[in-house]
Design a protein around this motif. Sequence first.
Motif, PDB file in Angstrom:
ATOM      1  N   VAL A   1       0.836  -1.207   0.000  1.00 49.44           N
ATOM      2  CA  VAL A   1       0.000   0.000   0.000  1.00 49.44           C
ATOM      3  C   VAL A   1       0.866   1.251   0.000  1.00 49.44           C
ATOM      4  CG1 VAL A   1      -1.755   1.268   1.265  1.00 49.44           C
ATOM      5  CG2 VAL A   1      -1.862  -1.221   1.172  1.00 49.44           C
ATOM      6  N   MET A   2       1.895   1.277   0.844  1.00 43.19           N
ATOM      7  CA  MET A   2       2.782   2.440   0.918  1.00 43.19           C
ATOM      8  C   MET A   2       3.559   2.618  -0.384  1.00 43.19           C
ATOM      9  SD  MET A   2       5.606   3.327   3.831  1.00 43.19           S
ATOM     10  CE  MET A   2       6.640   1.922   3.398  1.00 43.19           C
ATOM     11  N   ILE A   3       4.029   1.512  -0.945  1.00 43.62           N
ATOM     12  CA  ILE A   3       4.797   1.591  -2.206  1.00 43.62           C
ATOM     13  C   ILE A   3       3.924   2.136  -3.333  1.00 43.62           C
ATOM     14  CG2 ILE A   3       5.967   0.203  -3.963  1.00 43.62           C
ATOM     15  CD1 ILE A   3       6.822  -1.690  -1.665  1.00 43.62           C
ATOM     16  N   ILE A   4       2.709   1.608  -3.432  1.00 40.98           N
ATOM     17  CA  ILE A   4       1.803   2.060  -4.493  1.00 40.98           C
ATOM     18  C   ILE A   4       1.432   3.524  -4.303  1.00 40.98           C
ATOM     19  CG2 ILE A   4      -0.561   1.788  -5.362  1.00 40.98           C
ATOM     20  CD1 ILE A   4       1.381  -0.240  -6.457  1.00 40.98           C
ATOM     21  N   SER A   5       1.253   3.957  -3.064  1.00 39.26           N
ATOM     22  CA  SER A   5       0.919   5.359  -2.802  1.00 39.26           C
ATOM     23  C   SER A   5       2.055   6.277  -3.229  1.00 39.26           C
ATOM     24  CB  SER A   5       0.615   5.553  -1.313  1.00 39.26           C
ATOM     25  OG  SER A   5      -0.486   4.777  -0.920  1.00 39.26           O
ATOM     26  N   ILE A   6       3.295   5.896  -2.915  1.00 37.01           N
ATOM     27  CA  ILE A   6       4.447   6.726  -3.313  1.00 37.01           C
ATOM     28  C   ILE A   6       4.575   6.762  -4.832  1.00 37.01           C
ATOM     29  CG2 ILE A   6       6.961   6.885  -3.216  1.00 37.01           C
ATOM     30  CD1 ILE A   6       6.779   5.678  -0.380  1.00 37.01           C
ATOM     31  N   ILE A   7       4.437   5.598  -5.481  1.00 38.99           N
ATOM     32  CA  ILE A   7       4.525   5.554  -6.950  1.00 38.99           C
ATOM     33  C   ILE A   7       3.410   6.397  -7.574  1.00 38.99           C
ATOM     34  CG2 ILE A   7       4.291   4.043  -8.961  1.00 38.99           C
ATOM     35  CD1 ILE A   7       5.632   1.838  -7.336  1.00 38.99           C
ATOM     36  N   GLY A   8       2.195   6.285  -7.035  1.00 33.68           N
ATOM     37  CA  GLY A   8       1.077   7.081  -7.559  1.00 33.68           C
ATOM     38  C   GLY A   8       1.308   8.564  -7.414  1.00 33.68           C
ATOM     39  N   GLY A   9       1.829   9.003  -6.263  1.00 37.23           N
ATOM     40  CA  GLY A   9       2.105  10.425  -6.062  1.00 37.23           C
ATOM     41  C   GLY A   9       3.181  10.940  -7.007  1.00 37.23           C
TER      42      GLY A   9
END
Length: 576
Positions: free
Chosen positions: A461-469
């Motif tokens: 979840v954290m990885i996807i959030s950083i990539i999305g941002g």
Amino acid sequence: MIWKVFMHEVSMVFLGVSSIYCGASAILKLSKNMSDVVEWELMSLNSSSIVFTMILDWVSLLFLSFVFLISSSVMFYSGSYMKDDKTFNRFMYLVLMFVLSMMMMVLSPNLISILLGWDGLGLVSYALVIYYQNEKSANAGMLTILSNRVGDVAILLGIGIMSSLGGWNFFVYSPYMDDCNWMLFKFFLMLAAMTKSAQIPFSAWLPAAMAAPTPVSALVHSSTLVTAGVYLMIRFMPALIGSAMQSSLLIISCLTMFMAGLGANFEYDLKKIIALSTLSQLGVMLSILSLGYVNLAFFHLLSHALFKALLFMCAGAVIHSVGDYQDIRFMGGLVSYMPLSVSYMTVANLALCGFPFLAGFYSKDLILEVAFMSWINLIAFILYVLSTGLTVAYTGRLIYYSLSGSFKSKSFSSIGDNDSIMGNSMTFLGVGAIIGGALLSWLIFPDPMMICLSGVMKSLVMIISIIGGVMGYMFNVLSVTNSLKSMSIYTLVVLMGSMWFMPFLSSYNNSKVSLLIGEAMQKMGDKGWYEQFGAQGIYLLFSKGFVVMNNVQINNVKVYMKMFVISIIIILLVYI
């Protein structure tokens, strides 16, 4: 002016006190694990009693407490936002009628009394969407009410099917509804929830409803009306557990979540971006509900209501200050001019992204971890992951265009946090957006939930959030510097930015086909067979019958002789 100030202040105090009372009652009911049911029998029809029932348990009282809290803040906020409106009193009465309809729906465990509140929500919502009385509002209102009427008809059909049980109290009957005998009823129930919560293919009405005043969007189209479908599914969940409808609801809600997140990254209207984020979070609620986690869906429903209503109120303050523009390309650098509103807006945006220790973190992070831990298929898993990244992407895009960067508004603009009424009303929900998630987590889940995930899945979840941002920021910079590049893939951009052509399919083409079908049905039905076998046919039959009866009753000997001869002939034919 005195009456306006008096009305919004009194409404705020009354609804605020009601919110505190309902919240305290909900905590008491939850701690003692009890609920109260009040029934009032209106009439009895064919051994089916039509009763007006109210259930006072912790779920209904806690939801009602949040409805009253947000309504109180919105009422106070409207005192400043709508102060120059000539029909201010009408607006306040409509909002109060909406709160009353919501109250009837929330407290009703009876399908008939739910319909009263359900229809009231649709009617008042239509009146609020067309409030500004222009062509755009009229079109949006018509799309809204016609989409919601599908769900109203579904509930009416469900009432007809459920009448075979001798009652409509779903608390009594829903645990015994199997797929073999009640599949059609469950389909109608899911259809009603999908229309009210704007799931595919009924998603077009929610962004269109942004034609309503911003306080209406903060109350109606973020935290109350659109969550009515989720609340209905929560109440009927015992009938849906183990049903084939669960998998259907899961894939529909995941697609809605992904579609809304994708569309928000191509939208430039500030209110529509927030509306699409609401649509995405409704997909999150229904998806986790379809996996059987009822309390978790209810938890996210309440925490989402706090920060999403705050986000709409901040958007209204920004729109008011920049000269009633809603296009984020005409904003920018607002952090220097509106520090208070921008701070609250940033808190709400971070809560939406699931930033640690804000309201959205406690529910959204738990939902994603439980979903990853559940037996979901690969498509649903990929849609969950992509939707999480898209949420951070469009939130970063909103901050990039409107709150940061250079000032892009008009030269003569009076921008600032000078309105104390708006600021104070946002403060209530701002505190809720910061600490509301933790308080609800302690209240609803006093015991920690066991999460068993690998290190990769836990950090996904954290990885996807950083990539999305990061990707959202990069695409925003590229779209500003190379804005003409998108013309080469114009069809694809329009497809992704227009909710997969759903507004077009829901409005022009659909209405044209519906009108043609309606015209054919009118000619064949209303003016054809219905008249032949209905009113006109019965009229002609009775007219001829009355002529015969009249001839019999005037003591005409010829008539009696004719009838006597005919009777003799019939008897002879029968016996011979």
